[in-house]
Write a protein that holds these residues in place. Structure first.
Motif, mmCIF file in Angstrom:
data_model
loop_
_atom_site.group_PDB
_atom_site.id
_atom_site.type_symbol
_atom_site.label_atom_id
_atom_site.label_comp_id
_atom_site.label_asym_id
_atom_site.label_seq_id
_atom_site.Cartn_x
_atom_site.Cartn_y
_atom_site.Cartn_z
ATOM 1 N N SER A 22 26.258 26.193 -24.110
ATOM 2 C CA SER A 22 26.454 27.511 -24.735
ATOM 3 C C SER A 22 27.851 27.615 -25.345
ATOM 4 O O SER A 22 28.031 28.119 -26.456
ATOM 5 C CB SER A 22 26.305 28.613 -23.686
ATOM 6 O OG SER A 22 24.984 28.665 -23.218
ATOM 7 N N ARG A 26 29.133 27.824 -29.450
ATOM 8 C CA ARG A 26 29.954 28.955 -29.900
ATOM 9 C C ARG A 26 31.287 28.479 -30.461
ATOM 10 O O ARG A 26 31.793 29.033 -31.432
ATOM 11 C CB ARG A 26 30.149 29.943 -28.737
ATOM 12 C CG ARG A 26 28.875 30.768 -28.468
ATOM 13 C CD ARG A 26 28.886 31.350 -27.075
ATOM 14 N NE ARG A 26 27.770 32.263 -26.832
ATOM 15 C CZ ARG A 26 26.523 31.891 -26.532
ATOM 16 N NH1 ARG A 26 26.197 30.596 -26.472
ATOM 17 N NH2 ARG A 26 25.577 32.788 -26.315
ATOM 18 N N SER A 166 19.049 38.811 -23.083
ATOM 19 C CA SER A 166 19.192 37.542 -23.796
ATOM 20 C C SER A 166 20.546 37.448 -24.464
ATOM 21 O O SER A 166 20.911 38.272 -25.304
ATOM 22 C CB SER A 166 18.090 37.429 -24.867
ATOM 23 O OG SER A 166 18.474 36.498 -25.859
ATOM 24 N N ALA A 167 21.296 36.416 -24.089
ATOM 25 C CA ALA A 167 22.622 36.212 -24.691
ATOM 26 C C ALA A 167 22.483 35.829 -26.160
ATOM 27 O O ALA A 167 23.369 36.104 -26.963
ATOM 28 C CB ALA A 167 23.367 35.125 -23.936
ATOM 29 N N GLN A 168 21.362 35.195 -26.503
ATOM 30 C CA GLN A 168 21.180 34.809 -27.909
ATOM 31 C C GLN A 168 20.976 36.053 -28.772
ATOM 32 O O GLN A 168 21.521 36.157 -29.867
ATOM 33 C CB GLN A 168 20.003 33.843 -28.036
ATOM 34 C CG GLN A 168 20.303 32.511 -27.353
ATOM 35 C CD GLN A 168 19.141 31.540 -27.375
ATOM 36 O OE1 GLN A 168 18.089 31.834 -27.936
ATOM 37 N NE2 GLN A 168 19.321 30.389 -26.761
ATOM 38 N N ASP A 314 17.907 29.044 -16.805
ATOM 39 C CA ASP A 314 17.735 27.644 -17.214
ATOM 40 C C ASP A 314 17.589 26.699 -16.018
ATOM 41 O O ASP A 314 17.211 25.540 -16.180
ATOM 42 C CB ASP A 314 18.915 27.193 -18.082
ATOM 43 C CG ASP A 314 18.923 27.878 -19.444
ATOM 44 O OD1 ASP A 314 17.875 28.415 -19.844
ATOM 45 O OD2 ASP A 314 19.982 27.873 -20.104
ATOM 46 N N LYS A 341 10.776 29.558 -23.498
ATOM 47 C CA LYS A 341 11.853 28.564 -23.567
ATOM 48 C C LYS A 341 11.349 27.337 -24.348
ATOM 49 O O LYS A 341 10.347 27.427 -25.038
ATOM 50 C CB LYS A 341 12.327 28.198 -22.156
ATOM 51 C CG LYS A 341 13.003 29.355 -21.432
ATOM 52 C CD LYS A 341 14.291 29.769 -22.124
ATOM 53 C CE LYS A 341 14.941 30.963 -21.469
ATOM 54 N NZ LYS A 341 16.047 31.504 -22.272
HETATM 55 C C1 S3P Z 1 21.717 30.674 -24.238
HETATM 56 C C2 S3P Z 1 21.078 31.764 -23.744
HETATM 57 C C3 S3P Z 1 19.857 31.691 -22.940
HETATM 58 C C4 S3P Z 1 19.637 30.293 -22.364
HETATM 59 C C5 S3P Z 1 19.839 29.229 -23.399
HETATM 60 C C6 S3P Z 1 21.252 29.304 -23.963
HETATM 61 C C7 S3P Z 1 22.936 30.870 -25.049
HETATM 62 O O1 S3P Z 1 18.753 32.016 -23.756
HETATM 63 O O2 S3P Z 1 18.358 30.186 -21.809
HETATM 64 O O3 S3P Z 1 19.644 27.946 -22.837
HETATM 65 O O4 S3P Z 1 23.686 29.907 -25.272
HETATM 66 O O5 S3P Z 1 23.160 32.003 -25.497
HETATM 67 P P1 S3P Z 1 18.291 33.534 -24.039
HETATM 68 O O6 S3P Z 1 19.335 34.211 -24.811
HETATM 69 O O7 S3P Z 1 17.025 33.380 -24.810
HETATM 70 O O8 S3P Z 1 18.079 34.142 -22.696
#
Ligand code: S3P
Length: 426
Positions: A22, A26, A166-168, A314, A341
């Motif tokens: 992650s 970034r 979700s961080a994404q 994860d 996923k």
């Molecule tokens: C991630 C966020 C998570 C994680 C992924 C990496 C990221 O996904 O499962 O492996 O780097 O922001 P989600 O945002 O879909 O939860």
């Protein structure tokens, strides 16, 4: 394909797991939109992060990558230029969703494509809010599935309440917000990993947090930085579980990121009774890191659900392997996100572990595992999912005969030297 033999004399020694995936993504993306040079140390040279580098090179950014050292020559937001080629994200959901947030405010057209797994993953969770902000996005299934085309431009801030933690999603909207009119905020149901918030601040951006809401003002620029990437706790997780379940083991994992939004695996190991210690705790670039020491342990089953889920999402494939060796029942619930996923991880974890004789059943939002059980050798398949491949290899370390992992090449997505590390501990 890879064959894993039962470990006879324990796993012992010290390893340095690769850089956090992650944070590596970034660092490249933020470096690409920043003014000035960003240098990255400890970068993860796995396929996913290399896809991010390739995409931003196609967007006109000069990036020099040598193993775990990367130099990004950012020229600010306007340094990104209309790509002449399709942006290929490979297997990487993070590349897809965060890059769409960046492209939403760029006044040009791009096409984003990925592999077969990416082609099944829901993108409307970012394309809908980005459209609401003003980006023009189209694609299969009304802009939910790749290939996607995006034309960015003038965008306005939104107050977005996300149904999923979700961080994404959070990162994509915040990145678009940095170049939109007014304020952009994202509220999530539970706190997801906060690397974007931390790293944006390190790059000179003002980020505000109020409970589960995070907001940024539009019109913000980033300044290039030196980023030191900690080891990935999601990669360390495979060896934390291996150390706990393989008899006569004692493993030291050096310099692992222990950001509290990522340490659900540590909480679960402790709750199950594992002997685990954190040493040399320190902070690098606003991210906490430590060495983690794990030894073979007596384990008991436990319940895993609620707001811990985003903190270990994860790690669930390898937690399922852990649970096969714990006394009693382990119940994992509230984990529907596993279905979207790299594979449907409820299905793939259950089907592959059953092949080894595990007592495991899928539920609507997770799985139930009963242990302890002696796993058998067999042939299993990663289904092209790196974390399924690694979880099965760890199961192979304790099965009564060899476990063959088909499609194990998927592991290079996040942990290119995974098998070398297993071998180095024997
Ligand atoms: C991630 C966020 C998570 C994680 C992924 C990496 C990221 O996904 O499962 O492996 O780097 O922001 P989600 O945002 O879909 O939860």
């Amino acid at each position: 394909m890879n064959k894993v033999e039962k470990v006879t004399a324990g796993l012992n020694g010290t390893i340095k797991v690769p850089g956090d995936k992650s944070i590596s993504h970034r660092a490249v993306m933020f470096g690409a939109i920043a003014n000035g040079t960003t240098t990255i140390e400890g970068f993860l040279p796995g396929e996913d992060c290399l896809s991010t580098i390739a995409c931003f090179q196609k967007l006109g950014v000069h990036i020099d990558a040598q193993g775990d050292k990367v130099k990004v020559d950012g020229n600010g937001w306007s340094g990104l230029t209309e790509p002449t080629e399709i942006l290929d994200v490979g297997n990487s959901g993070t590349t897809t969703r965060l890059m769409l947030g960046i492209l939403a405010t760029r006044p040009f057209h791009s096409v984003v494509i990925g592999d077969a797994s990416i082609g099944k993953r829901p993108m409307s969770r970012v394309t809908n809010p980005l459209r609401e902000m003003g980006a023009l996005i189209d694609g299969r299934n009304n802009g939910n599935l790749t290939p996607l085309s995006i034309r960015g431009g003038t965008t306005r801030g939104i107050a977005y309440s996300s149904k999923v933690a979700s961080a994404q999603v959070k990162s994509s909207i915040l990145l678009a917000g940095l170049q939109s009119e007014g304020v952009t905020s994202v509220t999530e149901p539970e706190l997801s990993r906060d690397h974007t918030e931390r790293m944006l601040q390190a790059f000179g951006v003002e980020v505000e947090r109020d409970g589960l809401t995070v907001s940024v003002k539009g019109g913000q620029e980033l300044t290039g930085q030196h980023v030191i990437v900690p080891g990935d706790i999601s990669s360390a997780a495979f060896f934390l579980v291996a150390g706990a379940i393989v008899p006569n083991s004692h493993i030291v994992l050096k310099n692992v990121g222990i950001n509290p939004t990522r340490t659900g695996i540590i909480d679960v190991l402790r709750k199950m009774g594992a002997s685990l210690e954190l040493m040399n705790e320190k902070e690098t670039n606003g991210e906490p890191v430590a060495d983690i020491v794990i030894s073979t342990s007596e384990l008991k089953g436990c319940e895993i659900g609620g707001d811990i889920i985003p903190r270990l999402i994860d790690e669930i494939p390898v937690i399922a392997v852990l649970a096969t060796q714990a006394q009693g029942k382990t119940v994992i619930r509230d984990a529907e996100e596993l279905k979207v996923k790299e594979t449907n991880r409820i299905d793939t974890v259950v089907s592959e572990l059953k092949k080894l004789g595990a007592k495991i059943e899928a539920t609507d939002d997770g799985m139930v595992i009963e242990g302890p059980i002696q796993l058998n050798g067999n042939t299993v398949n990663s289904h092209g999912d790196h974390r399924i491949g690694m979880a099965m290899a760890i199961a192979g370390c304790i099965a009564n005969s060899s476990v063959t992992v088909e499609k194990s090449e998927a592991i290079a997505v996040s942990y290119p030297n995974f098998f070398e590390h297993i071998n180095s501990l024997q």
